[in-house]
Design an enzyme around this catalytic site. Structure first.
Site, PDB file in Angstrom:
ATOM      1  N   ASP A  67       6.238  14.996  14.392  1.00 29.87           N
ATOM      2  CA  ASP A  67       7.659  15.363  14.439  1.00 29.87           C
ATOM      3  C   ASP A  67       7.899  16.808  14.016  1.00 29.87           C
ATOM      4  O   ASP A  67       7.008  17.461  13.468  1.00 29.87           O
ATOM      5  CB  ASP A  67       8.498  14.392  13.580  1.00 29.87           C
ATOM      6  CG  ASP A  67       7.814  14.027  12.258  1.00 29.87           C
ATOM      7  OD1 ASP A  67       6.927  14.789  11.817  1.00 29.87           O
ATOM      8  OD2 ASP A  67       8.172  12.998  11.675  1.00 29.87           O
ATOM      9  N   ASP A 136      13.228   4.639   4.175  1.00 28.75           N
ATOM     10  CA  ASP A 136      13.985   3.715   5.044  1.00 28.75           C
ATOM     11  C   ASP A 136      13.068   2.983   6.027  1.00 28.75           C
ATOM     12  O   ASP A 136      13.538   2.348   6.965  1.00 28.75           O
ATOM     13  CB  ASP A 136      15.117   4.449   5.781  1.00 28.75           C
ATOM     14  CG  ASP A 136      14.604   5.468   6.801  1.00 28.75           C
ATOM     15  OD1 ASP A 136      13.362   5.634   6.931  1.00 28.75           O
ATOM     16  OD2 ASP A 136      15.451   6.103   7.477  1.00 28.75           O
ATOM     17  N   HIS A 138      10.839   4.371   8.058  1.00 28.73           N
ATOM     18  CA  HIS A 138      10.503   5.083   9.297  1.00 28.73           C
ATOM     19  C   HIS A 138       9.039   5.505   9.361  1.00 28.73           C
ATOM     20  O   HIS A 138       8.408   5.753   8.341  1.00 28.73           O
ATOM     21  CB  HIS A 138      11.435   6.291   9.526  1.00 28.73           C
ATOM     22  CG  HIS A 138      11.257   7.446   8.579  1.00 28.73           C
ATOM     23  ND1 HIS A 138      12.304   8.272   8.231  1.00 28.73           N
ATOM     24  CD2 HIS A 138      10.177   7.937   7.917  1.00 28.73           C
ATOM     25  CE1 HIS A 138      11.861   9.216   7.419  1.00 28.73           C
ATOM     26  NE2 HIS A 138      10.581   9.027   7.202  1.00 28.73           N
ATOM     27  N   GLU A 143      13.872   6.271  12.959  1.00 31.10           N
ATOM     28  CA  GLU A 143      14.773   5.688  11.977  1.00 31.10           C
ATOM     29  C   GLU A 143      15.084   4.233  12.336  1.00 31.10           C
ATOM     30  O   GLU A 143      14.786   3.793  13.451  1.00 31.10           O
ATOM     31  CB  GLU A 143      16.060   6.519  11.936  1.00 31.10           C
ATOM     32  CG  GLU A 143      15.836   7.992  11.594  1.00 31.10           C
ATOM     33  CD  GLU A 143      15.401   8.228  10.148  1.00 31.10           C
ATOM     34  OE1 GLU A 143      14.571   7.476   9.619  1.00 31.10           O
ATOM     35  OE2 GLU A 143      15.906   9.196   9.539  1.00 31.10           O
TER      36      GLU A 143
HETATM   37  C1  F6R Z   1       6.682  13.230   8.605  1.00 30.78           C
HETATM   38  C2  F6R Z   1       6.629  11.784   8.802  1.00 30.78           C
HETATM   39  C3  F6R Z   1       7.400  10.887   7.892  1.00 30.78           C
HETATM   40  C4  F6R Z   1       6.772  10.807   6.499  1.00 30.78           C
HETATM   41  C5  F6R Z   1       7.601   9.907   5.586  1.00 30.78           C
HETATM   42  C6  F6R Z   1       7.039   9.858   4.174  1.00 30.78           C
HETATM   43  O1  F6R Z   1       5.873  13.876   9.562  1.00 30.78           O
HETATM   44  O2  F6R Z   1       5.981  11.349   9.678  1.00 30.78           O
HETATM   45  O3  F6R Z   1       7.467   9.613   8.479  1.00 30.78           O
HETATM   46  O4  F6R Z   1       5.470  10.307   6.608  1.00 30.78           O
HETATM   47  O5  F6R Z   1       8.926  10.348   5.544  1.00 30.78           O
HETATM   48  O6  F6R Z   1       7.232  11.086   3.549  1.00 30.78           O
HETATM   49  P1  F6R Z   1       6.698  11.354   2.075  1.00 30.78           P
HETATM   50  O7  F6R Z   1       5.213  11.344   2.157  1.00 30.78           O
HETATM   51  O8  F6R Z   1       7.241  12.717   1.734  1.00 30.78           O
HETATM   52  O9  F6R Z   1       7.227  10.264   1.205  1.00 30.78           O
END
Ligand code: F6R
Length: 261
Positions: A67, A136, A138, A143
């Site tokens: 992303d 959440d 994701h 989302e």
């Molecule tokens: C970002 C991504 C997100 C993160 C998720 C966890 O490229 O793919 O799905 O893996 O938001 O983020 P952290 O590791 O910061 O808790």
């Protein structure tokens, strides 16, 4: 799905990095799907150390990130392109031309998303997709309510994701509310999925993703559909799992994990 629980974050990170390095060593022109976020920083530090020690070679590896924020140029310190350069690409022997993220500044969003899907297909598909999970539920920026068959496209982020990630922005309100992300369907096309979940903050959502019903309200639950998925947790993140005894027994005794114990 294999679920592996390690006693602490450091050993969960080391195992994740070793799985990636071993897969690259077995197929040098590897197509690696990458994630960003706090959880992955230690994984990239470990991979960079392994690269320095000659234990993994990125010279033929091609990468595709999950992303990118819409509206941030590559040189913005909060862009995921900047994150990847800073945490991994600048520290390993990868050819920068082989590293791909969606272009957050693309003016034609649909064309950008289609081109990103086409680039992955042209490369022969993703061999291994690294995943974290958001508060959440994701994966990528899929989302709640994202279809399990969704493909790469522009998405609007939830208030929960805004609260999770705005701390990295100064001021917090400057965080973009939209992003490109591979879809859940795109992610499920990867030949292998490795998901890393660490910390007590993730325990409840980890249990929902791993043991809960398949639901687009927790897009991380889609990993249950994948034929070759491994989820690695530290003890804190695994605290809400009911399958802990089986997971530990399998990791300690199944011959396929012998090299990793
Ligand atoms: C970002 C991504 C997100 C993160 C998720 C966890 O490229 O793919 O799905 O893996 O938001 O983020 P952290 O590791 O910061 O808790």
């Amino acid at each position: 799905m294999d679920v592996i629980i390690r006693p602490d974050t450091a050993s969960a990170v080391k195992l994740t990095a070793r799985l990636i390095a071993d897969a690259i060593n077995a197929k040098p022109d590897f197509k690696l799907g990458l994630a960003t976020g706090g959880t992955m920083e230690a994984v990239y530090a470990e991979l960079a150390a392994m690269n320095r020690a000659g234990q993994v070679d990125f010279s033929l590896v091609r990468t595709f990130n999950l992303d990118e924020y819409i509206g941030l140029p590559a040189d913005d310190p909060n862009s995921y392109r900047y994150y990847m350069n800073h945490h991994l690409f600048d520290h390993v022997n990868i050819d920068p031309r082989n590293t791909h993220l969606p272009d957050g500044m693309a003016t034609d969003e649909e064309a950008e998303a289609e081109a990103y899907e086409a680039a992955m297909a042209d490369a022969g598909g993703i061999d291994l997709q690294l995943l974290g999970i958001g508060n959440d539920g994701h994966i990528g920026f899929n989302e709640p309510l994202s279809s399990f068959s969704s493909r790469t496209s522009a998405r609007y982020l939830t208030p929960e994701t805004y609260r999770q990630n705005c701390v990295y922005f100064n001021p917090p309100e400057s965080m973009p509310r939209r992003a490109f992300t591979m879809g859940v369907g795109t992610i499920l096309d990867a030949r292998r999925i490795v998901m890393l979940i660490t910390g007590s903050r993730k325990a409840a959502i980890a249990a929902r993703a791993i043991e809960g019903p398949l639901t687009s309200m927790v897009t991380g639950s889609a990993v249950q559909l994948h034929p070759d998925a491994v989820v690695i947790l530290d003890a804190e993140a695994a605290a809400g799992l009911t399958c802990r005894e089986y997971c530990d027994d399998a990791f300690n005794n199944d011959p396929k994990w012998a090299a990793y114990r």
